[in-house]
Design an enzyme around this catalytic site. Structure first.
Site, PDB file in Angstrom:
ATOM      1  CG  HIS A  88      -2.817  -1.604  -7.661  1.00  9.85           C
ATOM      2  ND1 HIS A  88      -1.675  -1.177  -8.300  1.00  9.85           N
ATOM      3  CD2 HIS A  88      -2.900  -2.918  -7.937  1.00  9.85           C
ATOM      4  CE1 HIS A  88      -1.108  -2.188  -8.938  1.00  9.85           C
ATOM      5  NE2 HIS A  88      -1.829  -3.250  -8.729  1.00  9.85           N
ATOM      6  CD  GLU A  89      -1.579  -4.496  -3.784  1.00  6.21           C
ATOM      7  OE1 GLU A  89      -2.107  -5.215  -2.931  1.00  6.21           O
ATOM      8  OE2 GLU A  89      -1.006  -4.955  -4.791  1.00  6.21           O
ATOM      9  N   GLY A  90      -6.378  -2.629  -2.196  1.00  7.81           N
ATOM     10  CA  GLY A  90      -7.401  -2.121  -1.275  1.00  7.81           C
ATOM     11  C   GLY A  90      -7.988  -0.840  -1.804  1.00  7.81           C
TER      12      GLY A  90
ATOM     13  CD  GLN B 114      -6.287   1.381   1.785  1.00  5.53           C
ATOM     14  OE1 GLN B 114      -5.703   1.616   2.831  1.00  5.53           O
ATOM     15  NE2 GLN B 114      -6.176   0.226   1.153  1.00  5.53           N
TER      16      GLN B 114
ATOM     17  NE  ARG C 254      -4.063  -2.111   1.879  1.00 12.44           N
ATOM     18  CZ  ARG C 254      -4.902  -2.629   2.765  1.00 12.44           C
ATOM     19  NH1 ARG C 254      -4.737  -2.398   4.058  1.00 12.44           N
ATOM     20  NH2 ARG C 254      -5.903  -3.391   2.356  1.00 12.44           N
TER      21      ARG C 254
END
Length: 614
Positions: free
Chosen positions: A457-459, A464, A313
């Protein structure tokens, strides 16, 4: 300002990275060694990455039925990166690393991200290996992580599934013990995996000898059923090709099959795949299922994977930042060299007067300064986060604990803020170019396409935000929030010593107080309604406001450091930093009022509308 000049100021004059060399771990380093790393990385990025950024965008990965084919330029760029030692830059000397501070490693990698993000996406290999160094067995570290650091192997993270996406509790990939002796395998408890994984970056290619997949899967209970939720998730090493205890290929292909390539808006140079595990296309050792070796304890896979996810992240935040930076540099150069129109006023009425470069027009200057404020501010934020990693791993116990809490709190911001606002910077870069920006004759449209992925991407952004409001601000009894409050107040007080910044210090205090009040009020509404989901319905505007105040704090701290350097305020680069800080306080920080309003009032417009109303 050039990237290197920006890094030099942020690292050496703002974050005082040289002071890390006083610690035993970094004692053999100096500014000279750091600079040598930057020069090497800048050279490789300029020679092997930047010239081919458009090539890898137009010549996407393709599957010929047996293997994935990538441009030769991608192979050469990855080889040069591996040979530079950057895959193991922060690792110990005794395993071939350089023992660089993480903040220096992060700064060095900006050259590759800016040159070509989809060639330069080596973060998963390093993150994969780092996870194994933290949670793997001694032999797993030796066989898999060491070979990833050396560049022989590459790595992935396999979380999402076609039916699950970001909902990891719904993972359906199964792992069953491979025979009665499954626990005696020296590479780790051996299982057979069956299932499908989606959106796997670098999931198949011919860039390395082997690919090490880290796969989340569930071990069935005694009745053959998968445990619902995340508690039953374990983590497995599933190599594309099987290896022996010395890390040498055995010649056996594991039952990991490429089911298809995903064709993307951006990041086209990075292979993105759907993988089938254990479908029987490559039967191995006379049984069904892909062979995987469990990492650590059963049922703790998600905890282990978060080690890699959090690292990824921060890396995604830096990737978004550098795409914003690249777009800013391109549009600045264009604005300085593109003549069009005349300035408003009496002189502008003279059609015979020569045209002026568009940087002379007020609105173009606004768009350029916004890009500068977003990109350089995001770079400072991510380097600050990287500096916290160093404090966490090499500082004294109390400072390390505080750094860990701050990093946990700031990680959703370090990922989400650049991915939203450096995307906006890319949009402004297109606007500066006018119609030309919308064509492939200039690189800014590609920067925008590449950057659009990073809010997913990535969450995703929403994940978030839920993490920030739903968990991070309340963890450890709100201790992380208290630590951040103290640092923000210290910067506001520091600004009071500089007449040009004193008003901004007061503005920062008021903005942060508003965030704290909104935080308390948000959870007050949750208590009143008994439904935390209604509070989290406004998590994204909360995160937007929180992030903007954090960036205002970062910019004010950078401005203070600028004024405190002897004679620096007269330097054109210093003037640029101070102007970007002023811009952020004048144009950006006031936006938080609208975002916090819906949080403070517990507005439920979005959740109250019946589905048919949409």
């Amino acid at each position: 300002m050039s990237l290197r000049a920006t890094l030099d100021f942020l690292l050496y004059q703002w974050l005082d990275a040289e002071r890390l060399n006083q610690r035993p771990r970094y004692a053999e380093h100096s500014r000279e060694t750091f600079d040598a790393v930057f020069e090497t990385c800048a050279r490789i990025a300029a020679d092997k990455f930047a010239p081919f950024n458009r090539l890898v965008d137009t010549e996407e990965p393709r599957f010929d039925g047996e293997k994935v084919i990538l441009p030769q330029a991608t192979c050469e760029a990855r080889r040069a990166y591996a040979e530079s030692g950057m895959l193991s830059a922060a690792q110990d000397y005794d395993i071939g690393g350089m023992q660089l501070p993480f903040v220096v490693e992060s700064a060095a990698n900006t050259f590759f991200a800016k040159a070509s993000i989809s060639i330069g996406s080596n973060m998963l290999t390093s993150g994969n290996a780092n996870l194994l160094m933290a949670h793997g067995s001694a032999l797993q570290k030796q066989v898999f992580a060491r070979n990833e650091f050396d560049g022989r192997f590459t790595g992935t993270m396999c979380l999402s599934e076609p039916q699950a996406g970001s909902s990891l509790s719904d993972v359906a990939t199964r792992a069953v013990p491979d025979g009665a002796d499954y626990e005696s395998d020296p590479l780790g408890p051996r299982y057979r995996l069956t299932g499908n994984k989606m959106w796997i970056s670098s999931g198949d290619h011919e860039l390395s000898e082997n690919i090490v997949h880290l796969v989340l899967a569930k071990i069935p209970d005694a009745n053959g059923r998968l445990v619902p939720g995340v508690k039953g998730i374990s983590l497995f090493i599933v190599p594309k090709k099987l290896v022996d205890v010395d890390g040498q290929l055995t010649g056996e292909r594991n039952d990991v099959a490429l089911a298809g390539l995903n064709h993307k808006l951006g990041w086209r140079g990075t292979t993105n795949t759907l993988l089938n595990f254990g479908e029987g296309r490559y039967p191995v050792r006379g049984a069904a299922g892909a062979i995987g070796y469990r990492v650590g304890n059963a049922g703790e896979g998600l905890r282990y994977m978060f080690h890699m996810m959090n690292e990824a992240r921060i890396a995604i935040g830096m990737a978004a930042t550098m795409l914003g930076f690249a777009g800013y540099e391109a549009s600045l150069e264009y604005a300085k060299n593109r003549p069009q129109g005349r300035l408003l006023g009496e002189a502008g009425k003279n059609a015979a007067a020569p045209q002026v470069p568009i940087i002379g027009h007020a609105d173009v200057r606004r768009m350029l300064l916004a890009q500068k404020a977003y990109a350089e501010g995001a770079l400072a934020l991510n380097l600050y986060a990287a500096r916290l990693v160093d404090e966490q791993h090499s500082g004294e116990a109390a400072a390390a604990a505080e750094a860990g809490l701050l990093l946990e709190l700031l990680t959703p911001i370090a990922k989400s803020w650049p991915s939203e606002w450096c995307l906006e910077a890319n949009s402004l870069a297109i606007q500066v170019h006018g119609g030309y920006g919308y064509t492939r004759d200039f690189p800014v449209e590609q920067y925008w396409r590449d950057n659009r992925l990073n809010m997913i991407h990535e969450g995703t952004h929403g994940i978030q935000a839920n993490d920030l409001l739903g968990r991070k601000v309340r963890m450890a009894g709100g201790r992380g929030l208290q630590l951040l409050t103290a640092r923000i107040q210290a910067t506001a007080e520091r600004a009071g010593a500089h007449a040009p910044l004193a008003g901004y210090g007061q503005q920062l205090r008021q903005a942060w107080d508003a965030v704290l009040q909104a935080t308390e009020q948000a959870w007050h509404w949750a208590g009143v309604t008994g439904d935390a989901n209604r509070t989290l319905a406004n998590a994204v505007p909360y995160m937007q406001a929180f992030g903007h105040v954090v960036l205002a704090w970062i910019w004010l701290d950078v401005a203070c450091a600028t004024l405190e350097q002897e004679g620096d305020a007269r330097d054109v680069r210093a003037q640029g930093r101070l102007a970007a800080a002023r811009f952020f306080f004048h144009y950006e920080l006031p936006k938080i009022g609208a975002w916090l309003q819906v949080v403070q009032t517990g507005d439920t417009t979005c959740v109250d509308l019946i589905e048919e109303g949409f």
